[in-house]
Design a protein around this motif. Structure first.
Motif, PDB file in Angstrom:
ATOM      1  N   ILE A 131       0.846  -1.197   0.000  1.00 56.25           N
ATOM      2  CA  ILE A 131       0.000   0.000   0.000  1.00 56.25           C
ATOM      3  C   ILE A 131       0.883   1.249   0.000  1.00 56.25           C
ATOM      4  O   ILE A 131       0.636   2.199  -0.740  1.00 56.25           O
ATOM      5  CB  ILE A 131      -0.955  -0.013   1.210  1.00 56.25           C
ATOM      6  CG1 ILE A 131      -1.963  -1.165   1.075  1.00 56.25           C
ATOM      7  CG2 ILE A 131      -1.684   1.328   1.337  1.00 56.25           C
ATOM      8  CD1 ILE A 131      -2.752  -1.440   2.342  1.00 56.25           C
ATOM      9  N   GLY A 132       1.934   1.233   0.809  1.00 51.82           N
ATOM     10  CA  GLY A 132       2.848   2.372   0.882  1.00 51.82           C
ATOM     11  C   GLY A 132       3.563   2.660  -0.424  1.00 51.82           C
ATOM     12  O   GLY A 132       3.856   3.813  -0.741  1.00 51.82           O
ATOM     13  N   PHE A 133       3.854   1.616  -1.199  1.00 46.34           N
ATOM     14  CA  PHE A 133       4.476   1.806  -2.507  1.00 46.34           C
ATOM     15  C   PHE A 133       3.458   2.240  -3.564  1.00 46.34           C
ATOM     16  O   PHE A 133       3.819   2.538  -4.690  1.00 46.34           O
ATOM     17  CB  PHE A 133       5.156   0.518  -2.980  1.00 46.34           C
ATOM     18  CG  PHE A 133       6.556   0.325  -2.468  1.00 46.34           C
ATOM     19  CD1 PHE A 133       7.558   1.233  -2.784  1.00 46.34           C
ATOM     20  CD2 PHE A 133       6.879  -0.765  -1.688  1.00 46.34           C
ATOM     21  CE1 PHE A 133       8.858   1.058  -2.324  1.00 46.34           C
ATOM     22  CE2 PHE A 133       8.174  -0.957  -1.221  1.00 46.34           C
ATOM     23  CZ  PHE A 133       9.167  -0.045  -1.538  1.00 46.34           C
ATOM     24  N   GLY A 134       2.182   2.235  -3.215  1.00 46.02           N
ATOM     25  CA  GLY A 134       1.143   2.618  -4.166  1.00 46.02           C
ATOM     26  C   GLY A 134       0.828   1.530  -5.172  1.00 46.02           C
ATOM     27  O   GLY A 134       0.395   1.815  -6.294  1.00 46.02           O
ATOM     28  N   CYS A 135       1.027   0.285  -4.777  1.00 44.13           N
ATOM     29  CA  CYS A 135       0.790  -0.844  -5.694  1.00 44.13           C
ATOM     30  C   CYS A 135      -0.693  -0.993  -6.021  1.00 44.13           C
ATOM     31  O   CYS A 135      -1.559  -0.690  -5.198  1.00 44.13           O
ATOM     32  CB  CYS A 135       1.294  -2.143  -5.064  1.00 44.13           C
ATOM     33  SG  CYS A 135       3.079  -2.200  -4.821  1.00 44.13           S
ATOM     34  N   ASP A 136      -0.964  -1.493  -7.208  1.00 39.42           N
ATOM     35  CA  ASP A 136      -2.329  -1.826  -7.613  1.00 39.42           C
ATOM     36  C   ASP A 136      -2.684  -3.245  -7.198  1.00 39.42           C
ATOM     37  O   ASP A 136      -3.851  -3.562  -6.991  1.00 39.42           O
ATOM     38  CB  ASP A 136      -2.486  -1.713  -9.130  1.00 39.42           C
ATOM     39  CG  ASP A 136      -2.279  -0.303  -9.623  1.00 39.42           C
ATOM     40  OD1 ASP A 136      -2.836   0.622  -9.011  1.00 39.42           O
ATOM     41  OD2 ASP A 136      -1.546  -0.127 -10.611  1.00 39.42           O
ATOM     42  N   ALA A 137      -1.664  -4.103  -7.133  1.00 40.85           N
ATOM     43  CA  ALA A 137      -1.902  -5.511  -6.819  1.00 40.85           C
ATOM     44  C   ALA A 137      -0.778  -6.052  -5.947  1.00 40.85           C
ATOM     45  O   ALA A 137       0.339  -5.532  -5.950  1.00 40.85           O
ATOM     46  CB  ALA A 137      -1.998  -6.329  -8.107  1.00 40.85           C
ATOM     47  N   PHE A 138      -1.115  -7.107  -5.226  1.00 37.17           N
ATOM     48  CA  PHE A 138      -0.167  -7.825  -4.375  1.00 37.17           C
ATOM     49  C   PHE A 138      -0.235  -9.273  -4.821  1.00 37.17           C
ATOM     50  O   PHE A 138      -1.262  -9.923  -4.681  1.00 37.17           O
ATOM     51  CB  PHE A 138      -0.593  -7.683  -2.909  1.00 37.17           C
ATOM     52  CG  PHE A 138       0.342  -8.324  -1.926  1.00 37.17           C
ATOM     53  CD1 PHE A 138       1.411  -7.617  -1.407  1.00 37.17           C
ATOM     54  CD2 PHE A 138       0.139  -9.625  -1.496  1.00 37.17           C
ATOM     55  CE1 PHE A 138       2.266  -8.196  -0.479  1.00 37.17           C
ATOM     56  CE2 PHE A 138       0.983 -10.214  -0.576  1.00 37.17           C
ATOM     57  CZ  PHE A 138       2.049  -9.500  -0.065  1.00 37.17           C
ATOM     58  N   CYS A 139       0.848  -9.774  -5.385  1.00 38.28           N
ATOM     59  CA  CYS A 139       0.872 -11.130  -5.932  1.00 38.28           C
ATOM     60  C   CYS A 139       1.562 -12.057  -4.938  1.00 38.28           C
ATOM     61  O   CYS A 139       2.692 -11.794  -4.518  1.00 38.28           O
ATOM     62  CB  CYS A 139       1.604 -11.129  -7.271  1.00 38.28           C
ATOM     63  SG  CYS A 139       1.511 -12.694  -8.151  1.00 38.28           S
TER      64      CYS A 139
END
Length: 125
Positions: free
Chosen positions: A78-86
Motif C-alpha cells: 500500500i505504501g508503494f502505491g501498488c495496484d496488486a499484491f501477488c
C-alpha cells in the motif's frame, strides 16, 4: 520494460524470502527479487512504504491476517502505491483476502495475475 509496469519488493520481502528452507530455491528467489528492491540510498517512497508496513502490523485495517509479517507486507505494498499484491501464500493471505476488501490493492495469486496479463503478453514478447 515494454509493459511499463513497476514490480516492487520491500526489504521485508527479502527478509521473508530468506527464510525459504530449500537453499537453492532461496538463493534463486533472493537473486530475482534483488532486482526489485532499491538497495541504494533510502528514498522517500521506500521510507514511506516501510513505515506504513510497520504501522499496519497492529492495525485493525488488516487484522484478518493472522501473521504480523503478512500485515507488514500488505502495508509495504500500500505504501508503494501498488495496484496488486501477488502471492502464493494461500494459508494466511489469499484465503483471507475477502476480509480485506477495504485495502486499496488487489490480492492475486501468480495464476490469477498471469490470467489478467496473458491477453497482452505477446505485445511485449
Amino acid at each position: 520494460a515494454r509493459a511499463d509496469w513497476d514490480l516492487v519488493a520491500s526489504p521485508k520481502t527479502m527478509e521473508e524470502l530468506s527464510r525459504t528452507e530449500n537453499e537453492v530455491l532461496c538463493g534463486n528467489l533472493l537473486e530475482y527479487v534483488r532486482g526489485f528492491v532499491n538497495l541504494g540510498p533510502v528514498c522517500d517512497e521506500r521510507r514511506h512504504a516501510v513505515d506504513l508496513g510497520r504501522r499496519l502490523i497492529d492495525s485493525s485495517f488488516v487484522a484478518a491476517l493472522p501473521d504480523a509479517a503478512d500485515r507488514e507486507l500488505i502495508g509495504n505494498a500500500i505504501g508503494f502505491g501498488c495496484d496488486a499484491f501477488c502471492t502464493r501464500d494461500w494459508a494466511t493471505i489469499v484465503r483471507k483476502r475477502d476480509k480485506l476488501r477495504q485495502i486499496p490493492l488487489r490480492i492475486l495469486t501468480p495464476t490469477e495475475w498471469w490470467a489478467h496479463i496473458k491477453p497482452w503478453a505477446r505485445l511485449w514478447g
